[in-house]
Design a protein around this motif. Structure first.
Motif, PDB file in Angstrom:
ATOM      1  N   THR A 108      18.441   5.464 -13.392  1.00  0.00           N
ATOM      2  CA  THR A 108      18.908   4.294 -14.124  1.00  0.00           C
ATOM      3  C   THR A 108      19.845   3.427 -13.286  1.00  0.00           C
ATOM      4  O   THR A 108      20.527   3.916 -12.375  1.00  0.00           O
ATOM      5  N   ARG A 109      19.868   2.139 -13.603  1.00  0.00           N
ATOM      6  CA  ARG A 109      20.798   1.217 -12.938  1.00  0.00           C
ATOM      7  C   ARG A 109      22.106   1.072 -13.715  1.00  0.00           C
ATOM      8  O   ARG A 109      22.895   0.161 -13.440  1.00  0.00           O
ATOM      9  N   CYS A 110      22.369   1.938 -14.660  1.00  0.00           N
ATOM     10  CA  CYS A 110      23.655   1.917 -15.372  1.00  0.00           C
ATOM     11  C   CYS A 110      24.796   1.991 -14.357  1.00  0.00           C
ATOM     12  O   CYS A 110      24.842   2.897 -13.518  1.00  0.00           O
ATOM     13  N   GLY A 111      25.714   1.042 -14.440  1.00  0.00           N
ATOM     14  CA  GLY A 111      26.811   0.999 -13.476  1.00  0.00           C
ATOM     15  C   GLY A 111      27.711   2.212 -13.540  1.00  0.00           C
ATOM     16  O   GLY A 111      28.272   2.624 -12.509  1.00  0.00           O
ATOM     17  N   TYR A 112      27.849   2.809 -14.697  1.00  0.00           N
ATOM     18  CA  TYR A 112      28.695   3.997 -14.813  1.00  0.00           C
ATOM     19  C   TYR A 112      28.054   5.197 -14.113  1.00  0.00           C
ATOM     20  O   TYR A 112      28.746   6.021 -13.508  1.00  0.00           O
ATOM     21  N   PHE A 113      26.734   5.294 -14.182  1.00  0.00           N
ATOM     22  CA  PHE A 113      26.034   6.366 -13.468  1.00  0.00           C
ATOM     23  C   PHE A 113      26.166   6.190 -11.959  1.00  0.00           C
ATOM     24  O   PHE A 113      26.362   7.154 -11.215  1.00  0.00           O
ATOM     25  N   ARG A 114      26.067   4.959 -11.485  1.00  0.00           N
ATOM     26  CA  ARG A 114      26.096   4.686 -10.048  1.00  0.00           C
ATOM     27  C   ARG A 114      27.503   4.756  -9.469  1.00  0.00           C
ATOM     28  O   ARG A 114      27.658   4.832  -8.251  1.00  0.00           O
ATOM     29  N   ASP A 115      28.511   4.714 -10.292  1.00  0.00           N
ATOM     30  CA  ASP A 115      29.897   4.757  -9.834  1.00  0.00           C
ATOM     31  C   ASP A 115      30.423   6.178  -9.934  1.00  0.00           C
ATOM     32  O   ASP A 115      30.679   6.687 -11.017  1.00  0.00           O
ATOM     33  N   ALA A 116      30.584   6.820  -8.798  1.00  0.00           N
ATOM     34  CA  ALA A 116      31.002   8.227  -8.793  1.00  0.00           C
ATOM     35  C   ALA A 116      32.380   8.431  -9.401  1.00  0.00           C
ATOM     36  O   ALA A 116      32.739   9.559  -9.774  1.00  0.00           O
ATOM     37  N   ALA A 117      33.172   7.361  -9.520  1.00  0.00           N
ATOM     38  CA  ALA A 117      34.511   7.490 -10.098  1.00  0.00           C
ATOM     39  C   ALA A 117      34.494   7.414 -11.619  1.00  0.00           C
ATOM     40  O   ALA A 117      35.523   7.683 -12.263  1.00  0.00           O
ATOM     41  N   SER A 118      33.361   7.048 -12.204  1.00  0.00           N
ATOM     42  CA  SER A 118      33.265   6.919 -13.667  1.00  0.00           C
ATOM     43  C   SER A 118      32.690   8.185 -14.287  1.00  0.00           C
ATOM     44  O   SER A 118      31.919   8.908 -13.654  1.00  0.00           O
TER      45      SER A 118
END
Length: 327
Positions: A116-126
Motif C-alpha cells: 500500500t501507498r499509505c503514508g503511515y505504512f511507508r514511514d518507519a517512525a509511524s
C-alpha cells in the motif's frame, strides 16, 4: 539500508528452494517497490532471490486463455497486440500505472504484490498494524484522503494500489503459485485478503511461494472491457478511484457485466450483487445510478475520503455510459 545477500535463480524450483533454505529471504524481479520499502525501513530482508531468469516471462494467448508469466514486464503485457485487442482493460490498466520507466522494469508478479501507498505504512517512525502488528492505525483519525471506504476494519483502512489487480478481478483471473508444498492455483478474487484483525497478512500466499503465471479466461466479454482511472495528476499517480468494467448488451439490455473498483477498497473491490442488479435490465441512467447506490450502501467513509462515495458512483456512470453507447 542494511546489507543483504543476493542470489540469481535459474528456474522456479531453484528459486523456491533457495528461498526456503535461506532465512529472511524474499524474491526480487524489477525491484521498483521492494528496494524502496527496504530503504524506507518498511521491510527488512537478509537475502534477495533474483527471479528474472526463470523462463516465466512469456505472454501467450490460445483459444481458452491469456497466460502471463509472473516475471513478464508491465510494458510487455500492456503493448502485446492481442492483449490490447482481446483484453483491453488489462492493457489500459497497465498503461495507466506508474511511469514508462517503471513499466519497463516492474514485473506482473511484483505488481500484484506491491504494498500500500499509505503514508503511515511507508514511514518507519509511524505506528502501522501492517508493518508492526498491534501498534495501531493512525490513518483512522489522521490523514485518510487516499484510504478505503469499503472493506476496512478497526485495524487498517489502507487501499490496495494495483491497477492491474483491479482489471484481473473483473476478468476472473487465476494466479498460479509454486512453493515448498508444490503448485497450486488461487482465483484472483481470493488472492488479496481483507485486513480484519490481521492486516499484515495481505494475500493468500504461503511462506516461500512464488507467482509463476496468471491466467485470464478468453471470452467475448473480455474484449468489451475498459479501465477508467481518476487520479490527482495525469501520470505516475495512484488511483483516487478506478473502475474496470466489461459489458455485453443486446438491444440495450445487459446480457453480462463485470465490475471491479480500485482506490475505494482495502483490496481490489468486486461486489457481484451490483452486477446482478444490472444484468437482464435495460442499460439506462437510472439503472446505473441504482447500481452505484448499491455499491456504496455499506461504505464507511472518514473525514478525508468522504468524497469517494459520490466519486465512485460518478465513475461507474461514466464508464458504463461509454461502454453501453449512452453518450
Amino acid at each position: 539500508m542494511r546489507a543483504f545477500g543476493y542470489t540469481v535463480a535459474g528456474s522456479p524450483a531453484e528459486a523456491v528452494r533457495i528461498a526456503a533454505s535461506t532465512p529472511e529471504s524474499t524474491f526480487v524481479a524489477g525491484g521498483t517497490d521492494l528496494l524502496n520499502l527496504m530503504r524506507d525501513g518498511a521491510e527488512a530482508h537478509d537475502h534477495l532471490v533474483d527471479v528474472n531468469r526463470l523462463g516465466t516471462d512469456d505472454v501467450t494467448v490460445d483459444s481458452r486463455r491469456l497466460r502471463v508469466g509472473g516475471s513478464a514486464r508491465m510494458r510487455q503485457v500492456a503493448e502485446h497486440p492481442r492483449v490490447r485487442r482481446e483484453f483491453p482493460v488489462l492493457s489500459e490498466a497497465l498503461l495507466a500505472s506508474a511511469s514508462p520507466q517503471v513499466r519497463n522494469m516492474a514485473s506482473i508478479g511484483g505488481n500484484l504484490l506491491q504494498r500500500t501507498r499509505c503514508g503511515y505504512f511507508r514511514d518507519a517512525a509511524s505506528a502501522c498494524n501492517k508493518r508492526v502488528p498491534g501498534s495501531g492505525c493512525p490513518a483512522i483519525t489522521g490523514h485518510n484522503r487516499g484510504h478505503a471506504i469499503l472493506g476496512g476494519s478497526d485495524h487498517c483502512i489502507a487501499t490496495h494500489p494495483s491497477d492491474l489487480a483491479v482489471a484481473l478481478v473483473a476478468l476472473d483471473a487465476t494466479v498460479h503459485l509454486l512453493g515448498p508444498g508444490g503448485e497450486r492455483a488461487v482465483p484472483i478474487a481470493d488472492f488479496h485478503l481483507l485486513p480484519g484483525a490481521t492486516p499484515d497478512r495481505e494475500t493468500a500466499m504461503r511462506p516461500g511461494e512464488l507467482i509463476t503465471w496468471v491466467d485470464v479466461p478468453r471470452t467475448a466479454l473480455a474484449g468489451e472491457s475498459r479501465y477508467l482511472k481518476l487520479r490527482d495528476r495525469a501520470t505516475f499517480e495512484f488511483a483516487v478511484v478506478s473502475v474496470a468494467a466489461a459489458l455485453r448488451t443486446r438491444g440495450r439490455v445487459v446480457q453480462d457485466v463485470r465490475l471491479a473498483f480500485g482506490g475505494v477498497g482495502t483490496r481490489p473491490w468486486r461486489d457481484t450483487r451490483v452486477e446482478a442488479a444490472l444484468r437482464g435490465r435495460p442499460l439506462t441512467g437510472q439503472a446505473i445510478a441504482e447500481a452505484g447506490r448499491l455499491l456504496v450502501r455499506d461504505a464507511e467513509p472518514y473525514e478525508g475520503n468522504r468524497f469517494k462515495v459520490e466519486l465512485v458512483q460518478r465513475a461507474l456512470v461514466s464508464i458504463l455510459s461509454d461502454l453501453g453507447g449512452l453518450r
